[in-house]
Design an enzyme around this catalytic site. Structure first.
Site, PDB file in Angstrom:
ATOM      1  N   HIS A 129      24.537  38.906  38.790  1.00  0.00           N
ATOM      2  CA  HIS A 129      25.737  38.313  38.189  1.00  0.00           C
ATOM      3  C   HIS A 129      25.633  36.790  38.381  1.00  0.00           C
ATOM      4  O   HIS A 129      25.033  36.338  39.358  1.00  0.00           O
ATOM      5  CB  HIS A 129      26.950  38.858  38.944  1.00  0.00           C
ATOM      6  CG  HIS A 129      28.285  38.504  38.371  1.00  0.00           C
ATOM      7  ND1 HIS A 129      28.892  37.292  38.615  1.00  0.00           N
ATOM      8  CD2 HIS A 129      29.146  39.197  37.592  1.00  0.00           C
ATOM      9  CE1 HIS A 129      30.065  37.264  38.009  1.00  0.00           C
ATOM     10  NE2 HIS A 129      30.249  38.402  37.381  1.00  0.00           N
ATOM     11  N   ASP A 206      25.058  41.534  47.336  1.00  0.00           N
ATOM     12  CA  ASP A 206      26.253  41.444  46.500  1.00  0.00           C
ATOM     13  C   ASP A 206      26.693  42.878  46.189  1.00  0.00           C
ATOM     14  O   ASP A 206      26.109  43.553  45.344  1.00  0.00           O
ATOM     15  CB  ASP A 206      25.913  40.672  45.218  1.00  0.00           C
ATOM     16  CG  ASP A 206      27.069  40.676  44.228  1.00  0.00           C
ATOM     17  OD1 ASP A 206      28.130  41.264  44.535  1.00  0.00           O
ATOM     18  OD2 ASP A 206      26.899  40.098  43.133  1.00  0.00           O
ATOM     19  N   LYS A 232      38.112  45.100  42.612  1.00  0.00           N
ATOM     20  CA  LYS A 232      37.251  46.125  41.989  1.00  0.00           C
ATOM     21  C   LYS A 232      37.282  47.432  42.784  1.00  0.00           C
ATOM     22  O   LYS A 232      36.667  48.422  42.400  1.00  0.00           O
ATOM     23  CB  LYS A 232      35.811  45.614  41.890  1.00  0.00           C
ATOM     24  CG  LYS A 232      35.689  44.407  40.948  1.00  0.00           C
ATOM     25  CD  LYS A 232      34.247  44.039  40.727  1.00  0.00           C
ATOM     26  CE  LYS A 232      34.063  42.634  40.238  1.00  0.00           C
ATOM     27  NZ  LYS A 232      34.234  42.474  38.795  1.00  0.00           N
TER      28      LYS A 232
END
Ligand code: PMP
Length: 413
Positions: A129, A206, A232
């Site tokens: 990302h 991550d 999330k």
């Protein structure tokens, strides 16, 4: 039509915990397939936040009165809940941050700045990302260090031979996605961490797309840092977690200066507080931490192993249904995948897919998913992405499939 035969979760009951899932969208029952962008929130989280403001609101770590003690207790209890959820050995290894992005920037700007020298290397992968690319690029530019990138295969798996080759004694930091948000690939991070350690590099994982879908044990992984975002994992926005091994956090310089991160201040000298407070300057996101703890407690109640098993079946089922759609190509077909179905439809721009699905009450995402290098790797400007959660059903994926066939009709296929 083959639906999942033995659902491992009582999804109909679970759906009742999420008020928004009963909503209508464009006059249809909402089908929410954008959980990789942000998850929906169960009543337990909404109520915990309400309760905090209605009954417990006060600033933390400062007051001498009962309410402030209560707020502090709740805030620190939230830290303990996070510790247990990711199996850290000590609550002091849990730093509250704004989200995965801030966690990565914190590590780059403190550990990275203090460690990296000209000619050193930072190793990332081609499926990161932007949040796990740009902070390292900025750091490398400042330090005269090199950013190296592990390539990926046509199915969206990391090339581990290349990873091994790119790890050198100059590699100071490896920053790796646990799960790719654009492809869904679950990377073999445990093995990759061991490999990085063998050349003396520290590893940041991550976990923004992993913690919502898989049981995570940071001690078992042996990572040095692990980051994820509250929003999330069924929690609120604006809160996230940086896990760091105690001895590394201890040695790191502070991130931001301000209240709470100090022990004493004079104009001549400031003494810093111990981790995690050293990295939490200013009034923290108290409500966010409490909401996040409620979310993790809720997920624990459902069971992360059961969630992972259910979502694995659901993702496989979704992939089966999608490839029945004429002209559809899945982007990301790794053997080990979590909850993401990225695709392109021949002759139709992903944004048009998103708009036409929206008219049928289906929420998906279309774009580069903050992973432009992935798009470049697969030679597409963008993809449409349906991302799943344990509150989604096979019937919703049937609706997605039917709606995509209608998109094809609009485009004359
Ligand atoms: N990493 C990954 C893999 C992600 O999917 C995301 C969010 N899309 C992030 C980092 C950044 O998370 P946040 O915006 O919550 O900081």
């Amino acid at each position: 039509m083959s639906v999942i035969e033995r659902p491992t979760l009582d999804v109909e009951r679970i759906r009742q915990d999420f008020p928004i899932l009963a909503a209508k969208a464009r006059g249809h029952d909402l089908v929410y397939l954008d959980s990789a962008a942000t998850s929906q929130k169960p009543s337990a989280v909404i109520e915990a936040i309400h309760r905090y403001y209605a009954e417990q609101n006060s600033n933390v770590h400062r007051g001498l009165y009962e309410l402030s003690e209560l707020a502090t207790e709740k805030y620190e209890a939230a830290r303990a809940t996070v510790r247990s959820f990711i199996h850290a050995s000590d609550s002091h290894e849990i730093v509250f941050v704004r989200g995965a992005t801030e966690g990565i920037n914190l590590v780059a700007q403190t550990f990275g700045r203090a460690t990296l020298k000209a000619g050193d290397q930072v190793l990332i992968t081609a499926m990161e990302h932007h949040s796990n690319i740009v902070p390292w690029q900025m750091l490398c530019a400042e330090k005269g260090a090199l950013l190296k990138v592990v390539p990926i295969s046509d199915s969206g798996e990391l090339l581990l031979d290349e990873y091994a080759r790119l790890l050198t004694p100059r590699t100071r930091i490896a920053a790796l996605a646990h799960v790719s948000n654009a492809l869904g690939t679950i990377n073999p991070v445990r093995e990759m961490i061991e490999m990085a350690h063998s050349v003396g590099a520290k590893v940041l994982i991550d976990g923004a797309q992993a913690v919502p879908h898989l049981p995570v044990d940071v001690q078992d992984l042996d990572c040095d840092f692990y980051v994820f975002s509250g929003h999330k994992v069924c929690g609120p926005t604006g809160i996230g977690v940086l896990y760091g091994k105690a001895e590394i956090l201890e040695a790191m310089p502070p991130y931001q200066g301000g209240g709470d991160m100090i022990l004493s201040v004079t104009f001549e000298k400031t003494t810093y507080n111990r981790p995690p407070y050293k990295f939490e300057a200013g009034t923290p996101h108290i409500e966010g931490a409490i909401g996040l703890a409620a979310a993790l407690t809720y997920l624990e109640g459902v069971g992360m192993a059961a969630i992972a098993a259910y979502e694995k079946d659901l993702t496989a089922y979704g992939a089966e249904r999608l490839i029945e759609v004429p002209g559809l190509r899945l982007i990301g077909t790794a053997r080990n995948k979590a909850a993401v179905l990225s695709f392109v439809l021949e002759g139709v721009h992903p944004h048009d897919i998103g708009t036409l699905l929206d008219r049928q009450g289906i929420a998906i995402r279309a774009g580069h998913h903050c992973a432009q290098p992935v798009m470049e790797r697969f030679g597409v400007p963008a993809t449409a992405r349906a991302s799943l959660s344990f509150y989604n059903t096979p019937e919703e994926l049937d609706r997605l499939q039917e709606a995509l066939c209608k998109v094809n009709e609009v485009f004359g296929r």
